[in-house]
Design a protein around this motif. Structure first.
Motif, PDB file in Angstrom:
ATOM      1  N   GLU A  50     -10.357   0.962  -8.498  1.00 55.02           N
ATOM      2  CA  GLU A  50     -11.567   1.244  -7.731  1.00 55.02           C
ATOM      3  C   GLU A  50     -11.211   1.994  -6.453  1.00 55.02           C
ATOM      4  OE1 GLU A  50     -13.225  -2.258  -5.467  1.00 55.02           O
ATOM      5  OE2 GLU A  50     -12.004  -3.370  -6.926  1.00 55.02           O
ATOM      6  N   GLU A  51     -12.125   2.836  -6.012  1.00 54.80           N
ATOM      7  CA  GLU A  51     -11.905   3.570  -4.770  1.00 54.80           C
ATOM      8  C   GLU A  51     -12.431   2.743  -3.603  1.00 54.80           C
ATOM      9  OE1 GLU A  51     -12.443   8.105  -3.591  1.00 54.80           O
ATOM     10  OE2 GLU A  51     -14.332   7.006  -3.302  1.00 54.80           O
ATOM     11  N   ILE A  52     -11.586   2.568  -2.604  1.00 57.93           N
ATOM     12  CA  ILE A  52     -11.993   1.869  -1.384  1.00 57.93           C
ATOM     13  C   ILE A  52     -12.239   2.917  -0.311  1.00 57.93           C
ATOM     14  CG2 ILE A  52     -11.289   0.244   0.411  1.00 57.93           C
ATOM     15  CD1 ILE A  52      -9.601  -1.209  -1.667  1.00 57.93           C
ATOM     16  N   LEU A  53     -13.403   2.856   0.315  1.00 55.71           N
ATOM     17  CA  LEU A  53     -13.782   3.794   1.371  1.00 55.71           C
ATOM     18  C   LEU A  53     -13.971   3.019   2.670  1.00 55.71           C
ATOM     19  CD1 LEU A  53     -14.794   6.617   2.355  1.00 55.71           C
ATOM     20  CD2 LEU A  53     -17.081   5.899   1.631  1.00 55.71           C
ATOM     21  N   ILE A  54     -13.280   3.447   3.724  1.00 61.00           N
ATOM     22  CA  ILE A  54     -13.367   2.759   5.017  1.00 61.00           C
ATOM     23  C   ILE A  54     -13.536   3.799   6.118  1.00 61.00           C
ATOM     24  CG2 ILE A  54     -12.058   1.436   6.742  1.00 61.00           C
ATOM     25  CD1 ILE A  54     -10.769  -0.075   4.430  1.00 61.00           C
ATOM     26  N   GLU A  55     -14.467   3.526   7.029  1.00 62.79           N
ATOM     27  CA  GLU A  55     -14.642   4.363   8.210  1.00 62.79           C
ATOM     28  C   GLU A  55     -14.360   3.541   9.451  1.00 62.79           C
ATOM     29  OE1 GLU A  55     -18.474   6.149   8.356  1.00 62.79           O
ATOM     30  OE2 GLU A  55     -18.139   7.460   6.632  1.00 62.79           O
ATOM     31  N   CYS A  56     -13.812   4.192  10.480  1.00 65.78           N
ATOM     32  CA  CYS A  56     -13.576   3.496  11.754  1.00 65.78           C
ATOM     33  C   CYS A  56     -13.867   4.441  12.910  1.00 65.78           C
ATOM     34  CB  CYS A  56     -12.144   2.982  11.828  1.00 65.78           C
ATOM     35  SG  CYS A  56     -11.851   1.975  13.315  1.00 65.78           S
ATOM     36  N   ARG A 113      -6.517   0.874  12.827  1.00 67.97           N
ATOM     37  CA  ARG A 113      -7.490  -0.191  12.552  1.00 67.97           C
ATOM     38  C   ARG A 113      -8.123  -0.033  11.170  1.00 67.97           C
ATOM     39  NH1 ARG A 113      -9.652  -0.765  18.829  1.00 67.97           N
ATOM     40  NH2 ARG A 113      -7.589  -1.341  19.586  1.00 67.97           N
ATOM     41  N   ALA A 114      -8.260   1.214  10.732  1.00 68.56           N
ATOM     42  CA  ALA A 114      -8.751   1.433   9.366  1.00 68.56           C
ATOM     43  C   ALA A 114      -7.734   0.911   8.355  1.00 68.56           C
ATOM     44  CB  ALA A 114      -9.007   2.920   9.141  1.00 68.56           C
ATOM     45  N   LEU A 115      -6.451   1.113   8.637  1.00 67.86           N
ATOM     46  CA  LEU A 115      -5.387   0.585   7.766  1.00 67.86           C
ATOM     47  C   LEU A 115      -5.407  -0.940   7.748  1.00 67.86           C
ATOM     48  CD1 LEU A 115      -2.202   2.798   8.354  1.00 67.86           C
ATOM     49  CD2 LEU A 115      -3.247   2.243   6.155  1.00 67.86           C
ATOM     50  N   SER A 116      -5.648  -1.533   8.912  1.00 67.04           N
ATOM     51  CA  SER A 116      -5.725  -3.001   8.994  1.00 67.04           C
ATOM     52  C   SER A 116      -6.865  -3.520   8.124  1.00 67.04           C
ATOM     53  CB  SER A 116      -5.928  -3.440  10.446  1.00 67.04           C
ATOM     54  OG  SER A 116      -6.143  -4.834  10.529  1.00 67.04           O
ATOM     55  N   ARG A 117      -8.017  -2.822   8.159  1.00 69.18           N
ATOM     56  CA  ARG A 117      -9.141  -3.223   7.306  1.00 69.18           C
ATOM     57  C   ARG A 117      -8.804  -3.055   5.833  1.00 69.18           C
ATOM     58  NH1 ARG A 117     -14.473  -0.314   8.645  1.00 69.18           N
ATOM     59  NH2 ARG A 117     -15.017  -1.272   6.656  1.00 69.18           N
ATOM     60  N   LEU A 118      -8.104  -1.965   5.498  1.00 69.61           N
ATOM     61  CA  LEU A 118      -7.715  -1.732   4.106  1.00 69.61           C
ATOM     62  C   LEU A 118      -6.815  -2.862   3.607  1.00 69.61           C
ATOM     63  CD1 LEU A 118      -7.612   0.086   1.568  1.00 69.61           C
ATOM     64  CD2 LEU A 118      -5.628   1.234   2.607  1.00 69.61           C
ATOM     65  N   ARG A 119      -5.820  -3.219   4.415  1.00 71.05           N
ATOM     66  CA  ARG A 119      -4.912  -4.322   4.035  1.00 71.05           C
ATOM     67  C   ARG A 119      -5.695  -5.611   3.818  1.00 71.05           C
ATOM     68  NH1 ARG A 119      -1.114  -1.956   7.787  1.00 71.05           N
ATOM     69  NH2 ARG A 119      -1.965  -3.251   9.453  1.00 71.05           N
ATOM     70  N   SER A 120      -6.623  -5.901   4.728  1.00 70.77           N
ATOM     71  CA  SER A 120      -7.386  -7.148   4.647  1.00 70.77           C
ATOM     72  C   SER A 120      -8.307  -7.169   3.428  1.00 70.77           C
ATOM     73  CB  SER A 120      -8.194  -7.362   5.929  1.00 70.77           C
ATOM     74  OG  SER A 120      -7.331  -7.526   7.029  1.00 70.77           O
ATOM     75  N   ILE A 132       0.853  -1.187   0.000  1.00 71.48           N
ATOM     76  CA  ILE A 132       0.000   0.000   0.000  1.00 71.48           C
ATOM     77  C   ILE A 132       0.890   1.238   0.000  1.00 71.48           C
ATOM     78  CG2 ILE A 132      -1.651   1.370   1.356  1.00 71.48           C
ATOM     79  CD1 ILE A 132      -2.748  -1.248   2.458  1.00 71.48           C
ATOM     80  N   ASN A 133       0.587   2.172  -0.880  1.00 67.66           N
ATOM     81  CA  ASN A 133       1.290   3.452  -0.876  1.00 67.66           C
ATOM     82  C   ASN A 133       0.532   4.388   0.072  1.00 67.66           C
ATOM     83  OD1 ASN A 133       2.492   5.918  -1.326  1.00 67.66           O
ATOM     84  ND2 ASN A 133       2.597   5.676  -3.557  1.00 67.66           N
ATOM     85  N   ARG A 135      -9.824   7.067   2.073  1.00 67.48           N
ATOM     86  CA  ARG A 135     -10.134   6.761   0.673  1.00 67.48           C
ATOM     87  C   ARG A 135      -8.833   6.360  -0.003  1.00 67.48           C
ATOM     88  NH1 ARG A 135     -13.767  10.945   1.678  1.00 67.48           N
ATOM     89  NH2 ARG A 135     -15.912  10.533   0.976  1.00 67.48           N
ATOM     90  N   TYR A 136      -8.905   5.256  -0.766  1.00 66.52           N
ATOM     91  CA  TYR A 136      -7.688   4.767  -1.418  1.00 66.52           C
ATOM     92  C   TYR A 136      -8.046   4.195  -2.778  1.00 66.52           C
ATOM     93  CZ  TYR A 136      -3.250   2.267  -2.028  1.00 66.52           C
ATOM     94  OH  TYR A 136      -2.038   1.807  -2.495  1.00 66.52           O
ATOM     95  N   ASN A 137      -7.331   4.633  -3.813  1.00 64.82           N
ATOM     96  CA  ASN A 137      -7.532   4.086  -5.156  1.00 64.82           C
ATOM     97  C   ASN A 137      -6.637   2.869  -5.341  1.00 64.82           C
ATOM     98  OD1 ASN A 137      -9.463   5.972  -6.045  1.00 64.82           O
ATOM     99  ND2 ASN A 137      -7.857   7.462  -6.522  1.00 64.82           N
ATOM    100  N   TRP A 138      -7.283   1.725  -5.594  1.00 66.87           N
ATOM    101  CA  TRP A 138      -6.551   0.462  -5.703  1.00 66.87           C
ATOM    102  C   TRP A 138      -6.794  -0.165  -7.071  1.00 66.87           C
ATOM    103  CZ3 TRP A 138      -8.994  -4.554  -5.766  1.00 66.87           C
ATOM    104  CH2 TRP A 138      -8.090  -5.627  -5.735  1.00 66.87           C
TER     105      TRP A 138
END
Length: 368
Positions: free
Chosen positions: A261-267, A279-286, A219-220, A249-252
């Motif tokens: 695609e844009e990934i959107l995560i809230e924590c 924890r949001a980063l952990s969800r993004l990685r997963s 992940i960048n 928000r992360y474009n992957w």
């Protein structure tokens, strides 16, 4: 058969000795990814070596008992030898089956913790209520197993339950157990919102994602866009005053399809913003790990008719029929009539049957 098993176990022992040396090598220890994989392999091989020792002991017991029966005249000694022969033969047969299962390569993800997502599907308010019932069921099961649950984010339903709830589960071999729960869960019952007493069918979707380690996903972090917001919720001076909630928000780019695609995560899990970011980063990685491994999962689905450990979250896997007190798992045609206990977290037996079905499919694959 016995010769084949011992031959395989001899090869396993040689590999165990090799791995034992490698995990003490400073160069290997410095490579964290390789060290973790080898350390896991070391612990996975230990039960096979214990089984090999027991296998040889039983073979020797059978040989000694047969020698006594062939050469001994004393009736008492012969009776004891016959009992020993019968007992050791049964144990050997059972151990052979255990070894066949142990020799199947385990899913490398089974030891991982998980991030679970439960979403109300078709059925409106009743679907959200059912999603809440499923969350309670898994919470109770995790309590029984001694696992820990931490809710990352949730959206409550207007009549109770959850439109969506996302939480992590940590403990021993969590993914290896809960992976069978991914898919569509259907409920048939009279909703509390129903005034005419009619039975409705609603659904909720469960996704079980293996938690990815930092070194497993690239992940960048400089390209992540962060926002903060005030956490809603019950009580406490911190609520609605401190911006502890985080949104990323992360474009992957999907390596399998090339689509971005844009990934959107809230924590909003804690009142500590740095912890929520972690924890949001952990969800993004997963999430990324799960999507990158979708091809691997699809390959498994094509081979195994039970599809017990696939990531196909559009497949209807289980029906909960309240009027009949019945739960049916459609992958293995397994039906039980203890719905109240099941919804109270007693789902171990169903998971055990799914595991048996999967092992049967894996045995066919391996042609052991």
């Amino acid at each position: 058969m016995a010769g084949d098993i011992l031959e395989k176990l001899e090869g396993i022992e040689a590999r165990f000795q090799e791995v034992s040396l490698l995990i003490t090598d400073p160069q290997v220890i410095a490579d964290m990814s390789r060290y973790i994989k080898l350390n896991k392999e070391y612990h996975d091989l230990e039960p096979l070596l214990a089984a090999k020792k027991k296998y040889i002991e039983l073979q020797n017991s059978i040989k000694e008992a047969k020698d006594i029966l062939q050469n001994e005249q004393d009736a008492e000694m012969r009776d004891m030898a016959k009992d020993e022969l019968d007992s050791a033969s049964v144990q050997l047969e059972e151990l052979q089956e255990d070894i066949r299962i142990l020799l199947i390569p385990s899913d490398p993800q089974d030891d991982k913790n998980v991030i679970m997502e439960i979403r109300g599907g078709t059925g409106g308010d009743e679907a959200a209520i059912f999603a809440g019932d499923l969350f309670r069921m898994y919470s109770k099961f995790c309590e029984i197993k001694g696992w820990n649950i931490a809710v990352s984010s949730c959206s409550e339903g207007t009549a109770g339950g959850y439109k969506e709830i996302i939480f992590s589960v940590t403990g021993n071999k969590v993914y290896g157990t809960l992976k069978y729960e991914s898919g569509v869960h259907r409920v048939q019952r009279v909703p509390v919102t129903e005034t005419q007493g009619r039975i409705h069918t609603s659904a909720a979707t469960v996704a079980v994602l293996p938690e990815a380690d930092a070194f497993e996903v690239e992940i960048n972090e400089g390209e992540i866009k962060w926002d903060t917001f005030r956490s809603g919720g019950a009580g406490g001076q911190n609520v609605n005053k401190v911006e502890s909630g985080v949104r990323l928000r992360y474009n992957w780019k999907n390596p399998n399809t090339g689509v971005v695609e844009e990934i959107l995560i809230e924590c909003t899990e804690t009142r500590d913003q740095p912890k929520n970011k972690e924890r949001a980063l952990s969800r993004l990685r997963s999430m990324i790990y799960d999507r990158e491994h979708q091809k691997y999962v699809d390959d498994i689905a094509q081979k195994r008719k039970t599809m017990v450990s696939t990531g196909d979250r559009s497949a209807k896997i289980r029906t909960y029929n309240y009027p009949q007190g019945r739960i049916t798992d459609h992958r293995i045609n397994y039906t039980i009539y203890n719905l109240p206990a099941f919804m109270n977290g007693n789902i171990e037996e169903c998971i055990k049957q799914l595991n048996i079905a999967e092992n049967a499919e894996r045995l066919k694959e391996s042609e052991l």
